[in-house]
Enzyme design. Structure first.
Site, PDB file in Angstrom:
ATOM      1  CB  SER A  79      40.088 -49.499 -35.792  1.00  0.00           C
ATOM      2  OG  SER A  79      41.337 -49.987 -36.212  1.00  0.00           O
ATOM      3  CG  ASP A 138      38.832 -50.313 -45.314  1.00  0.00           C
ATOM      4  OD1 ASP A 138      39.522 -50.939 -44.488  1.00  0.00           O
ATOM      5  OD2 ASP A 138      38.631 -50.741 -46.465  1.00  0.00           O
ATOM      6  CG  PHE A 176      50.391 -48.171 -38.328  1.00  0.00           C
ATOM      7  CD1 PHE A 176      50.231 -46.851 -37.926  1.00  0.00           C
ATOM      8  CD2 PHE A 176      49.431 -48.729 -39.156  1.00  0.00           C
ATOM      9  CE1 PHE A 176      49.122 -46.114 -38.334  1.00  0.00           C
ATOM     10  CE2 PHE A 176      48.310 -48.002 -39.570  1.00  0.00           C
ATOM     11  CZ  PHE A 176      48.171 -46.685 -39.145  1.00  0.00           C
ATOM     12  N   GLY A 177      52.209 -50.196 -40.519  1.00  0.00           N
ATOM     13  CA  GLY A 177      51.784 -50.560 -41.867  1.00  0.00           C
ATOM     14  C   GLY A 177      52.816 -50.193 -42.935  1.00  0.00           C
ATOM     15  CE1 TYR A 178      51.667 -52.120 -48.195  1.00  0.00           C
ATOM     16  CE2 TYR A 178      49.737 -51.602 -46.874  1.00  0.00           C
ATOM     17  CZ  TYR A 178      50.390 -52.428 -47.762  1.00  0.00           C
ATOM     18  OH  TYR A 178      49.763 -53.577 -48.227  1.00  0.00           O
ATOM     19  CG  ASP A 179      53.206 -44.965 -41.559  1.00  0.00           C
ATOM     20  OD1 ASP A 179      52.524 -44.550 -42.514  1.00  0.00           O
ATOM     21  OD2 ASP A 179      52.830 -44.898 -40.379  1.00  0.00           O
ATOM     22  CE  LYS A 225      50.701 -41.833 -40.840  1.00  0.00           C
ATOM     23  NZ  LYS A 225      50.395 -43.213 -40.461  1.00  0.00           N
ATOM     24  CG  HIS A 239      46.219 -41.044 -45.018  1.00  0.00           C
ATOM     25  ND1 HIS A 239      47.587 -40.880 -44.911  1.00  0.00           N
ATOM     26  CD2 HIS A 239      45.927 -42.176 -44.349  1.00  0.00           C
ATOM     27  CE1 HIS A 239      48.085 -41.896 -44.229  1.00  0.00           C
ATOM     28  NE2 HIS A 239      47.103 -42.693 -43.861  1.00  0.00           N
ATOM     29  NE  ARG A 240      44.137 -43.399 -39.571  1.00  0.00           N
ATOM     30  CZ  ARG A 240      45.127 -44.038 -40.200  1.00  0.00           C
ATOM     31  NH1 ARG A 240      46.386 -43.659 -40.042  1.00  0.00           N
ATOM     32  NH2 ARG A 240      44.872 -45.063 -40.981  1.00  0.00           N
TER      33      ARG A 240
HETATM   34  P1  ITT Z   1      40.903 -52.287 -38.840  1.00  0.00           P
HETATM   35  O1  ITT Z   1      40.149 -52.873 -40.020  1.00  0.00           O
HETATM   36  O2  ITT Z   1      40.675 -53.038 -37.576  1.00  0.00           O
HETATM   37  O3  ITT Z   1      40.661 -50.813 -38.698  1.00  0.00           O
HETATM   38  P2  ITT Z   1      43.244 -52.766 -40.516  1.00  0.00           P
HETATM   39  O4  ITT Z   1      44.698 -52.796 -40.214  1.00  0.00           O
HETATM   40  O5  ITT Z   1      42.645 -53.965 -41.199  1.00  0.00           O
HETATM   41  O6  ITT Z   1      42.482 -52.440 -39.139  1.00  0.00           O
HETATM   42  P3  ITT Z   1      42.761 -51.186 -42.887  1.00  0.00           P
HETATM   43  O7  ITT Z   1      42.097 -52.311 -43.582  1.00  0.00           O
HETATM   44  O8  ITT Z   1      42.135 -49.836 -42.992  1.00  0.00           O
HETATM   45  O9  ITT Z   1      42.919 -51.472 -41.321  1.00  0.00           O
HETATM   46  O10 ITT Z   1      44.266 -51.035 -43.327  1.00  0.00           O
HETATM   47  C1  ITT Z   1      44.751 -51.434 -44.578  1.00  0.00           C
HETATM   48  C2  ITT Z   1      46.236 -51.608 -44.516  1.00  0.00           C
HETATM   49  O11 ITT Z   1      46.856 -50.344 -44.642  1.00  0.00           O
HETATM   50  C3  ITT Z   1      46.785 -52.253 -43.250  1.00  0.00           C
HETATM   51  O12 ITT Z   1      47.853 -53.079 -43.623  1.00  0.00           O
HETATM   52  C4  ITT Z   1      47.278 -51.063 -42.441  1.00  0.00           C
HETATM   53  O13 ITT Z   1      48.366 -51.408 -41.602  1.00  0.00           O
HETATM   54  C5  ITT Z   1      47.713 -50.106 -43.539  1.00  0.00           C
HETATM   55  N1  ITT Z   1      47.537 -48.712 -43.135  1.00  0.00           N
HETATM   56  C6  ITT Z   1      46.390 -48.114 -42.769  1.00  0.00           C
HETATM   57  N2  ITT Z   1      46.619 -46.818 -42.441  1.00  0.00           N
HETATM   58  C7  ITT Z   1      47.943 -46.616 -42.600  1.00  0.00           C
HETATM   59  C8  ITT Z   1      48.803 -45.511 -42.402  1.00  0.00           C
HETATM   60  O14 ITT Z   1      48.367 -44.339 -41.944  1.00  0.00           O
HETATM   61  N3  ITT Z   1      50.103 -45.676 -42.649  1.00  0.00           N
HETATM   62  C9  ITT Z   1      50.590 -46.842 -43.092  1.00  0.00           C
HETATM   63  N4  ITT Z   1      49.858 -47.942 -43.298  1.00  0.00           N
HETATM   64  C10 ITT Z   1      48.539 -47.834 -43.053  1.00  0.00           C
END
Ligand code: ITT
Length: 199
Positions: free
Chosen positions: A7, A68, A147-150, A170, A175-176
């Site tokens: 990743s 993913d 990060f992301g949708y957290d 967390k 889920h992770r």
């Molecule tokens: P890699 O493919 O390099 O692993 P990515 O960011 O593209 O990185 P994903 O496709 O799995 O990874 O992620 C899908 C989206 O969901 C992406 O915008 C992430 O930031 C978000 N995401 C993944 N896991 C998350 C989590 O635990 N909490 C919040 N957002 C998450």
């Protein structure tokens, strides 16, 4: 055992390293100066997880863990799901804004994070595992952790978003964490075979 996290998402890598600390030596692509960019063209989380795991395995010959994750929102028929990373066409902040806008005025805010992990032990030996965390989407962004949708996801049983939790909190319930526990128990169960390839 050494395991390469397939990743480029630093948030994910941080969490996986922290959850597996003391159990497995976890490497990131940066740790071995590997710079790959994988097109996530699969129709399912599993397809993408396998694609990432295999690509990193083929370049490093180290056991690799592709992952993913998708955020599935009930009122949007499971979207953004496999397209969660590309939902707005821009970055994390735009993704969150778009989702809050789509759900504006809606009472049904149920959602879940689904993670699929593909453990690539060798060419032709791949094992997949899933972790799901149910919860709901908040009405606005809360917290800056994670990060992301957290900052907009409230896990079931809590009144705060993942963005308002410290990473230890967390990582205990996510889920992770659930998917990684399955990965770990598989490795422990099958260690006699796995160690031939992953030491
Ligand atoms: P890699 O493919 O390099 O692993 P990515 O960011 O593209 O990185 P994903 O496709 O799995 O990874 O992620 C899908 C989206 O969901 C992406 O915008 C992430 O930031 C978000 N995401 C993944 N896991 C998350 C989590 O635990 N909490 C919040 N957002 C998450």
């Amino acid at each position: 055992m050494r395991l390469l996290v397939a990743s480029n998402n630093q948030g994910k890598i941080r969490e996986i390293k922290s959850i597996l600390e003391g159990e497995i030596e976890v490497l990131s692509p940066l740790d071995i100066s590997l710079d790959l960019s994988i097109l996530e063209s699969g129709k399912t989380l599993q397809e993408n997880a396998i694609k990432k795991g295999l690509a990193y395995f083929r370049h490093s010959r180290i056991c690799s863990l592709g992952e993913d994750t998708g955020l599935e929102v009930e009122a949007l028929d499971g979207k953004p799901g496999v397209n969660s990373a590309r939902y707005s066409g821009s970055g994390d902040e735009e993704n969150r804004k778009k989702l809050l806008k789509e759900l504006w005025g809606r009472d049904d805010r149920r959602a879940c994070f689904r993670t699929v992990m593909a453990l690539v032990i060798q060419e032709g030996w791949i094992e997949c595992f899933e972790g799901v965390m149910r919860g709901k989407i908040s009405r606005s962004e809360r917290g800056r952790a994670g990060f992301g949708y957290d900052p907009i996801f409230i896990p079931d049983g809590f009144n705060k978003t993942f963005g308002e939790m410290d990473c230890g909190e967390k990582n205990k319930i996510s889920h992770r964490r659930m998917a990684l526990e399955k990965v770990l128990s598989f490795i422990q169960r099958e260690w006699d075979e796995v160690e031939k390839f992953c030491k």
